[in-house]
Design an enzyme around this catalytic site. Structure first.
Site, mmCIF file in Angstrom:
data_model
loop_
_atom_site.group_PDB
_atom_site.id
_atom_site.type_symbol
_atom_site.label_atom_id
_atom_site.label_comp_id
_atom_site.label_asym_id
_atom_site.label_seq_id
_atom_site.Cartn_x
_atom_site.Cartn_y
_atom_site.Cartn_z
ATOM 1 N N GLY A 24 0.951 -1.440 -0.167
ATOM 2 C CA GLY A 24 0.088 0.090 0.014
ATOM 3 C C GLY A 24 0.800 1.217 0.046
ATOM 4 O O GLY A 24 0.398 2.300 -0.439
ATOM 5 N N ASP B 206 18.698 4.688 -3.395
ATOM 6 C CA ASP B 206 19.062 3.319 -3.172
ATOM 7 C C ASP B 206 20.593 3.027 -2.779
ATOM 8 O O ASP B 206 21.549 3.598 -3.041
ATOM 9 C CB ASP B 206 19.022 2.761 -4.781
ATOM 10 C CG ASP B 206 19.450 1.196 -4.722
ATOM 11 O OD1 ASP B 206 18.448 0.542 -4.391
ATOM 12 O OD2 ASP B 206 20.408 1.010 -5.204
ATOM 13 N N TYR C 88 28.117 -1.281 -0.719
ATOM 14 C CA TYR C 88 28.468 -0.042 -1.419
ATOM 15 C C TYR C 88 29.661 0.794 -0.779
ATOM 16 O O TYR C 88 30.344 1.695 -1.062
ATOM 17 C CB TYR C 88 27.465 1.043 -2.111
ATOM 18 C CG TYR C 88 26.458 0.367 -3.109
ATOM 19 C CD1 TYR C 88 26.701 -1.006 -3.630
ATOM 20 C CD2 TYR C 88 25.245 0.815 -2.982
ATOM 21 C CE1 TYR C 88 26.032 -1.481 -4.236
ATOM 22 C CE2 TYR C 88 24.180 0.157 -4.010
ATOM 23 C CZ TYR C 88 24.584 -1.172 -4.389
ATOM 24 O OH TYR C 88 23.596 -1.699 -5.339
ATOM 25 N N LYS D 235 20.312 -3.073 1.326
ATOM 26 C CA LYS D 235 20.301 -4.475 0.879
ATOM 27 C C LYS D 235 21.129 -5.119 1.854
ATOM 28 O O LYS D 235 22.282 -4.892 2.250
ATOM 29 C CB LYS D 235 20.723 -4.567 -0.524
ATOM 30 C CG LYS D 235 20.153 -3.527 -1.488
ATOM 31 C CD LYS D 235 20.554 -3.684 -2.949
ATOM 32 C CE LYS D 235 20.134 -2.653 -3.728
ATOM 33 N NZ LYS D 235 21.103 -1.468 -3.929
ATOM 34 N N HIS E 185 20.441 -8.856 -1.547
ATOM 35 C CA HIS E 185 21.179 -8.219 -2.630
ATOM 36 C C HIS E 185 21.129 -9.384 -3.737
ATOM 37 O O HIS E 185 21.100 -9.034 -4.939
ATOM 38 C CB HIS E 185 22.425 -7.848 -2.192
ATOM 39 C CG HIS E 185 23.088 -6.734 -2.891
ATOM 40 N ND1 HIS E 185 23.758 -5.680 -2.465
ATOM 41 C CD2 HIS E 185 23.021 -6.767 -4.286
ATOM 42 C CE1 HIS E 185 23.916 -4.978 -3.406
ATOM 43 N NE2 HIS E 185 23.600 -5.342 -4.512
#
Ligand SMILES: NC(=O)c1ccc[n+]([C@@H]2O[C@H](COP(=O)([O-])OP(=O)(O)OC[C@H]3O[C@@H](n4cnc5c(N)ncnc54)[C@H](OP(=O)(O)O)[C@@H]3O)[C@@H](O)[C@H]2O)c1
Length: 321
Positions: free
Chosen positions: A22, A56, A61, A90, A123
């Protein structure tokens, strides 16, 4: 699938698409892989100042602290409220074991200076572990459905609003959906005109899974695509489409996703590009344009995950192609 478009204005609202929970996710977000820690805070700030609300991120990273600093600075300055942002991170492959999922999640949350995430993604379906003595990556036996059960607990605890996956193929989604208590809300995969993945796109559409397209420009700065660089940003067919509307290849490549309700997360640390990449809500691609773009498919991936022997992992996802 409900896609909401708003009229373009300065600091315009970026259109959203509804998740199965939702909640709504902005169709355009900022990617942060390869964004140097010294540059990514400014990139996040420029993005938020210019209307981006979706960022994101990922543990892998290695820049979540700096991304978090950018987010915090814009909240503290009153540019945006936390509830107006959509933050994704992730779970890295090394943390698929039951006891590692929550600590890895908490580390991302702390680094991002947040109290909850909007989406947490697995991931990839491939569990691995780092051999501390040799430094080598080894395969772990853990099944992604067991990892998923731990991620479901994060939702139960109110730490994350939705959970999803990344780099899952159709068979893996079917298997996960047949076993899970909470359906994956998102599958984040590589998508662009050279890799259109029609079967996967159709599966996600009919099963209430929102797709996020990663590497929309073919990841030209990826360390993994040196030999077979493909040039989406210079492709003359894409340029011809852009020329009709006074737009660049980058604009066409981003609108290609947005127009069909696929969220897209271009990475840039260059302020002018971050701003330009959001200037896609004042034109439309025709059905013929879309057909032409899809005709460029060559099943080319920038991210083959062909390091550390991963193609022989039992859950390597790209054998279906
Ligand atoms: N889930 C996964 O496994 C996965 C895998 C890959 C990527 N991702 C996510 O998806 C995001 C995007 O993918 P990506 O980073 O692989 O690559 P990408 O977004 O396809 O391309 C990024 C490259 O394009 C350049 N660029 C950005 N805007 C441009 C423009 N308007 N004109 C010309 N060049 C432009 C950037 O340069 P500058 O930065 O120098 O401006 C950078 O070199 C990642 O950052 C990450 O968040 C996820």
């Amino acid at each position: 699938m409900t896609v909401c478009f708003f009229p373009q204005r300065k600091n315009m609202s970026i259109p959203t698409v509804q998740l199965s929970t939702g909640a709504v996710i902005p169709l355009l977000g900022l990617g942060t892989w390869k964004s140097a820690p010294g540059q990514v805070q400014q990139a996040v700030e420029v993005a938020i100042d210019n209307g981006y609300r979706h960022i994101d991120c990922a543990h892998a990273y290695r820049n979540e602290k700096e991304v978090g600093a950018g987010i915090s600075s814009r909240i503290q300055k009153g540019v945006v409220k936390r509830e107006d942002l959509f933050i994704v991170s992730k779970l890295w492959n090394n943390y698929h074991d039951q006891e590692n999922v929550k600590p890895a999640f908490m580390e991302s949350l702390t680094n991002l200076h947040l109290t909850y995430l909007d989406v947490y993604l697995m991931h990839s379906p491939m569990g691995t572990k780092l051999n501390k003595q040799s430094g080598e990556v080894e395969f772990s036996d853990v099944d992604y459905t067991d990892t998923w059960k731990e991620m479901e607990k994060l939702v139960d605890e109110g730490l994350v609003k939705a959970i999803g996956v990344s780099n899952f193929n159709v068979g893996q989604l079917e298997r996960l959906q047949s076993m899970c208590r909470i359906n994956p809300a998102v599958n984040q995969v590589e998508l662009h005109p050279y890799l259109t993945q029609p079967k996967l796109v159709q599966y996600c559409k009919t099963n209430g899974i929102v797709l996020t397209a990663y590497s929309p420009f073919g990841s030209p700065d990826s360390p993994f695509v040196q030999c077979d660089k493909q040039r989406l940003l210079e492709d003359p067919v894409i340029s011809a489409i852009g020329k009709k509307y006074g737009k660049t290849n980058a604009h066409v490549l981003l609108l290609y996703h947005v127009q069909r309700g696929v969220t897209v997360i271009p990475k840039s640390v260059t302020p002018v590009r971050i701003i330009q990449n959001a200037q896609i809500f004042d034109f439309s691609l025709s059905d013929d344009d879309i057909k032409t773009l899809e005709g460029l498919n060559r099943n080319w991936r920038s991210a083959k995950w062909d390091v550390s022997g991963l193609p022989s992992h039992k859950f390597y996802p790209f054998k279906e192609d």
